[in-house]
Design a protein around this motif. Structure first.
Motif, PDB file in Angstrom:
ATOM      1  N   PRO A 113      34.068  26.401  45.540  1.00 21.55           N
ATOM      2  CA  PRO A 113      34.371  25.556  46.690  1.00 21.55           C
ATOM      3  C   PRO A 113      35.707  25.909  47.293  1.00 21.55           C
ATOM      4  O   PRO A 113      36.523  26.581  46.677  1.00 21.55           O
ATOM      5  CB  PRO A 113      34.385  24.140  46.087  1.00 21.55           C
ATOM      6  N   ALA A 114      35.916  25.430  48.522  1.00 23.23           N
ATOM      7  CA  ALA A 114      37.177  25.699  49.204  1.00 23.23           C
ATOM      8  C   ALA A 114      38.327  25.193  48.365  1.00 23.23           C
ATOM      9  O   ALA A 114      38.279  24.121  47.776  1.00 23.23           O
ATOM     10  CB  ALA A 114      37.191  25.006  50.570  1.00 23.23           C
ATOM     11  N   GLY A 115      39.381  26.005  48.319  1.00 21.97           N
ATOM     12  CA  GLY A 115      40.558  25.616  47.561  1.00 21.97           C
ATOM     13  C   GLY A 115      40.619  26.250  46.195  1.00 21.97           C
ATOM     14  O   GLY A 115      41.636  26.195  45.527  1.00 21.97           O
ATOM     15  N   GLN A 116      39.504  26.862  45.732  1.00 24.26           N
ATOM     16  CA  GLN A 116      39.508  27.537  44.446  1.00 24.26           C
ATOM     17  C   GLN A 116      39.460  29.032  44.665  1.00 24.26           C
ATOM     18  O   GLN A 116      38.890  29.520  45.629  1.00 24.26           O
ATOM     19  CB  GLN A 116      38.304  27.111  43.603  1.00 24.26           C
ATOM     20  N   SER A 117      40.039  29.758  43.737  1.00 26.54           N
ATOM     21  CA  SER A 117      40.113  31.203  43.877  1.00 26.54           C
ATOM     22  C   SER A 117      38.741  31.834  43.769  1.00 26.54           C
ATOM     23  O   SER A 117      37.899  31.409  42.992  1.00 26.54           O
ATOM     24  CB  SER A 117      41.026  31.785  42.794  1.00 26.54           C
ATOM     25  N   GLN A 118      38.515  32.880  44.546  1.00 31.66           N
ATOM     26  CA  GLN A 118      37.281  33.636  44.464  1.00 31.66           C
ATOM     27  C   GLN A 118      37.511  34.977  43.794  1.00 31.66           C
ATOM     28  O   GLN A 118      36.646  35.835  43.783  1.00 31.66           O
ATOM     29  CB  GLN A 118      36.712  33.863  45.866  1.00 31.66           C
ATOM     30  N   SER A 144      53.333  39.055  46.086  1.00 28.22           N
ATOM     31  CA  SER A 144      53.501  38.800  44.654  1.00 28.22           C
ATOM     32  C   SER A 144      53.404  37.311  44.341  1.00 28.22           C
ATOM     33  O   SER A 144      52.665  36.901  43.446  1.00 28.22           O
ATOM     34  CB  SER A 144      54.856  39.348  44.179  1.00 28.22           C
ATOM     35  N   ALA A 145      54.118  36.488  45.102  1.00 29.27           N
ATOM     36  CA  ALA A 145      54.119  35.049  44.825  1.00 29.27           C
ATOM     37  C   ALA A 145      52.843  34.368  45.292  1.00 29.27           C
ATOM     38  O   ALA A 145      52.449  33.334  44.742  1.00 29.27           O
ATOM     39  CB  ALA A 145      55.333  34.391  45.490  1.00 29.27           C
ATOM     40  N   ASN A 146      52.182  34.922  46.302  1.00 28.64           N
ATOM     41  CA  ASN A 146      50.964  34.307  46.854  1.00 28.64           C
ATOM     42  C   ASN A 146      49.777  35.253  46.753  1.00 28.64           C
ATOM     43  O   ASN A 146      48.949  35.322  47.662  1.00 28.64           O
ATOM     44  CB  ASN A 146      51.186  33.911  48.319  1.00 28.64           C
ATOM     45  N   ALA A 147      49.694  35.975  45.644  1.00 33.00           N
ATOM     46  CA  ALA A 147      48.658  37.003  45.503  1.00 33.00           C
ATOM     47  C   ALA A 147      47.252  36.417  45.598  1.00 33.00           C
ATOM     48  O   ALA A 147      46.368  36.988  46.252  1.00 33.00           O
ATOM     49  CB  ALA A 147      48.834  37.742  44.180  1.00 33.00           C
ATOM     50  N   MET A 148      47.023  35.280  44.952  1.00 30.08           N
ATOM     51  CA  MET A 148      45.686  34.687  44.961  1.00 30.08           C
ATOM     52  C   MET A 148      45.286  34.252  46.365  1.00 30.08           C
ATOM     53  O   MET A 148      44.152  34.473  46.798  1.00 30.08           O
ATOM     54  CB  MET A 148      45.639  33.494  44.005  1.00 30.08           C
ATOM     55  N   LEU A 149      46.217  33.637  47.077  1.00 28.65           N
ATOM     56  CA  LEU A 149      45.911  33.183  48.433  1.00 28.65           C
ATOM     57  C   LEU A 149      45.648  34.371  49.352  1.00 28.65           C
ATOM     58  O   LEU A 149      44.723  34.337  50.174  1.00 28.65           O
ATOM     59  CB  LEU A 149      47.062  32.329  48.973  1.00 28.65           C
ATOM     60  N   CYS A 150      46.435  35.426  49.214  1.00 30.19           N
ATOM     61  CA  CYS A 150      46.199  36.629  50.024  1.00 30.19           C
ATOM     62  C   CYS A 150      44.805  37.195  49.759  1.00 30.19           C
ATOM     63  O   CYS A 150      44.100  37.612  50.687  1.00 30.19           O
ATOM     64  CB  CYS A 150      47.263  37.683  49.722  1.00 30.19           C
ATOM     65  N   GLY A 151      44.405  37.196  48.495  1.00 33.42           N
ATOM     66  CA  GLY A 151      43.073  37.688  48.151  1.00 33.42           C
ATOM     67  C   GLY A 151      41.978  36.832  48.754  1.00 33.42           C
ATOM     68  O   GLY A 151      40.959  37.343  49.235  1.00 33.42           O
ATOM     69  N   ARG A 152      42.172  35.522  48.751  1.00 29.25           N
ATOM     70  CA  ARG A 152      41.171  34.625  49.327  1.00 29.25           C
ATOM     71  C   ARG A 152      41.060  34.819  50.835  1.00 29.25           C
ATOM     72  O   ARG A 152      39.963  34.734  51.404  1.00 29.25           O
ATOM     73  CB  ARG A 152      41.532  33.174  49.000  1.00 29.25           C
ATOM     74  N   ILE A 153      42.181  35.096  51.486  1.00 25.36           N
ATOM     75  CA  ILE A 153      42.149  35.345  52.931  1.00 25.36           C
ATOM     76  C   ILE A 153      41.362  36.618  53.228  1.00 25.36           C
ATOM     77  O   ILE A 153      40.550  36.665  54.162  1.00 25.36           O
ATOM     78  CB  ILE A 153      43.584  35.446  53.484  1.00 25.36           C
ATOM     79  N   LEU A 154      41.578  37.653  52.426  1.00 26.93           N
ATOM     80  CA  LEU A 154      40.846  38.907  52.627  1.00 26.93           C
ATOM     81  C   LEU A 154      39.349  38.714  52.385  1.00 26.93           C
ATOM     82  O   LEU A 154      38.515  39.289  53.103  1.00 26.93           O
ATOM     83  CB  LEU A 154      41.406  39.989  51.701  1.00 26.93           C
ATOM     84  N   LEU A 155      39.001  37.917  51.392  1.00 25.50           N
ATOM     85  CA  LEU A 155      37.585  37.641  51.141  1.00 25.50           C
ATOM     86  C   LEU A 155      36.970  36.845  52.291  1.00 25.50           C
ATOM     87  O   LEU A 155      35.816  37.067  52.665  1.00 25.50           O
ATOM     88  CB  LEU A 155      37.426  36.873  49.826  1.00 25.50           C
ATOM     89  N   PHE A 156      37.738  35.924  52.851  1.00 22.69           N
ATOM     90  CA  PHE A 156      37.250  35.165  54.005  1.00 22.69           C
ATOM     91  C   PHE A 156      36.942  36.107  55.165  1.00 22.69           C
ATOM     92  O   PHE A 156      35.895  35.999  55.813  1.00 22.69           O
ATOM     93  CB  PHE A 156      38.289  34.123  54.420  1.00 22.69           C
ATOM     94  N   LEU A 157      37.852  37.041  55.431  1.00 24.02           N
ATOM     95  CA  LEU A 157      37.628  37.993  56.519  1.00 24.02           C
ATOM     96  C   LEU A 157      36.419  38.879  56.231  1.00 24.02           C
ATOM     97  O   LEU A 157      35.671  39.239  57.147  1.00 24.02           O
ATOM     98  CB  LEU A 157      38.877  38.853  56.725  1.00 24.02           C
ATOM     99  N   ALA A 158      36.227  39.230  54.957  1.00 30.62           N
ATOM    100  CA  ALA A 158      35.069  40.054  54.595  1.00 30.62           C
ATOM    101  C   ALA A 158      33.768  39.313  54.861  1.00 30.62           C
ATOM    102  O   ALA A 158      32.764  39.915  55.248  1.00 30.62           O
ATOM    103  CB  ALA A 158      35.157  40.465  53.123  1.00 30.62           C
ATOM    104  N   LYS A 159      33.780  37.995  54.653  1.00 27.32           N
ATOM    105  CA  LYS A 159      32.577  37.199  54.923  1.00 27.32           C
ATOM    106  C   LYS A 159      32.390  36.957  56.417  1.00 27.32           C
ATOM    107  O   LYS A 159      31.263  36.888  56.903  1.00 27.32           O
ATOM    108  CB  LYS A 159      32.664  35.855  54.189  1.00 27.32           C
ATOM    109  N   LEU A 160      33.492  36.835  57.135  1.00 29.75           N
ATOM    110  CA  LEU A 160      33.414  36.469  58.552  1.00 29.75           C
ATOM    111  C   LEU A 160      33.063  37.648  59.445  1.00 29.75           C
ATOM    112  O   LEU A 160      32.262  37.520  60.375  1.00 29.75           O
ATOM    113  CB  LEU A 160      34.756  35.875  58.999  1.00 29.75           C
ATOM    114  N   LEU A 161      33.647  38.809  59.161  1.00 30.60           N
ATOM    115  CA  LEU A 161      33.535  39.952  60.065  1.00 30.60           C
ATOM    116  C   LEU A 161      32.500  40.954  59.565  1.00 30.60           C
ATOM    117  O   LEU A 161      32.267  41.070  58.361  1.00 30.60           O
ATOM    118  CB  LEU A 161      34.893  40.643  60.200  1.00 30.60           C
TER     119      LEU A 161
END
Length: 375
Positions: free
Chosen positions: A368-373, A177-194
């Motif tokens: 760019p890195a650091g901004q929400s996707q 809840s408090a870090n929803a945007m960051l969690c979403g960005r991590i999931l998107l990173f994994l989607a791009k990486l794997l």
């Protein structure tokens, strides 16, 4: 202190000296190797190295881990976040970032005195040592090096598995809840990486989230969370009716005054694509259910499904931006990976890949890195 410990201390000091004297990754790496094991340097220009004996490679690896731990401790002592702590004022990057960049440059050299998996291992160590408040800075660095970690040099799955483990560690520590945007960005990173077929991104057991009860006007969310219900006698008619009702609403050109937010959201391209993807996954599962579930739909109902599927794809094609390209890519995924798309009736890795595809179809560059996707 043993002779081995003394050697690690010596090498750790050389790591920190190289970081203080240089800022370019290649300069840091070359000085470190030359000062540590001169025989490992074959040529300075162009840079060329030779593999270290196993014992020396282990010593250098442990020294780099020790240097990373020292930088974490120094940042804490200075009262600064780890990705903001610099060895000297005015330097462009944080000390930890300079260390990681030097290892990222050195590890893929052919041959290299370091193991190719070391950069990911150092990132994992830094993530473990960082506080929750510092996690975003660590991830911003990782996200900014996506292209490097996707390069052929880091194609080995042990590198990607370490990064996957690191990202999962971050997700466990962060608040949804408090870090929803960051969690979403991590999931998107994994989607791009794997790759799409990565086991961690699919529902291998085919389980359904039957506890999901999202209230949506005129839409039977039950069928999305538990597709087995759609195969019960008389239920497919409800599924077909509700999907057609939403498709009809998608054709509206205007949102009239007084409409609810749920109805107004039907004009949103992201919402449309998400809903239409859910429909395609649901239909594909009903067409090819798991063996332990009931048989699929009867021939007459399958005809209705084919007609409905055609309407869903037509709606995808009409959804901007680049609707035809997006629909064609989804059609390819559904046909090429039918089992993946059917697992548990959930989008899993398909949704993450589709979101990345949707961003590219928008015609805008990736943020760019650091901004929400996720916006």
């Amino acid at each position: 202190m043993t002779s081995y410990d003394k050697e690690i201390d010596r090498l750790q000091g050389l790591v920190l000296d190289a970081l203080r004297q240089h800022t370019l990754p290649e300069a840091v790496a070359q000085q470190l190797v030359h000062a540590s094991f001169p025989d490992a340097v074959v040529s300075v220009s162009p840079p060329a190295f030779k593999p270290l004996p196993a014992a020396q490679q282990e010593q250098l690896t442990n020294a780099l881990h020790a240097a990373a731990a020292q930088l974490l401790a120094d940042a804490k002592a200075a009262g600064q976040q780890v990705m903001q702590y610099k060895l000297e004022p005015g330097r462009e990057q944080a000390a930890v970032a300079e260390l990681l960049d030097a290892v990222l440059w050195l590890a893929p050299q052919t041959p290299s005195p370091l193991d190719i998996g070391l950069p990911a291992q150092l990132l994992e160590q830094i993530t473990e040592g960082a506080s929750v408040q510092e996690c975003e800075g660590v991830f911003v660095y990782l996200d900014s090096r996506t292209a490097t970690f996707k390069s052929p040099a880091f194609a080995e799955m042990r590198c990607k598995n370490t990064l996957l483990r690191t990202c999962n560690m971050l997700l466990k520590r962060l608040s949804k809840s408090a870090n929803a945007m960051l969690c979403g960005r991590i999931l998107l990173f994994l989607a791009k990486l794997l790759p799409l077929t990565e086991r961690s991104g699919v529902n291998l057991g085919g389980s359904f989230n039957t506890d999901n009860a999202t209230p949506v006007e005129d839409v039977q969310e039950t069928f999305f969370s538990n597709p087995q219900v759609a195969l019960q006698p008389g239920k497919w008619g409800e599924v077909s009716r509700d999907i057609k009702r939403v498709l009809d609403k998608f054709r509206l050109e205007k949102v009239t005054v007084g409409e609810s937010a749920a109805v107004a959201s039907l004009r949103d391209a992201t919402f449309r694509r998400h809903f239409l993807l859910q429909c395609l996954v649901l239909m594909q599962w009903c067409e090819r259910p798991r063996q332990k579930d009931k048989a699929g739909l009867r021939a007459k109902l399958l005809e209705d499904m084919q007609e409905l599927r055609a309407r869903v794809y037509a709606s995808l094609e009409s959804t901007p931006d680049k609707g035809p390209q997006f629909a064609a890519a989804i059609r390819h995924l559904m046909q090429a990976r039918p089992r993946l798309c059917c697992l548990g009736g959930q989008l899993g890795g398909l949704e993450a890949k589709a979101r990345a595809l949707q961003h590219r179809c928008s015609g805008r560059p990736e943020p760019p890195a650091g901004q929400s996707q996720l916006t």
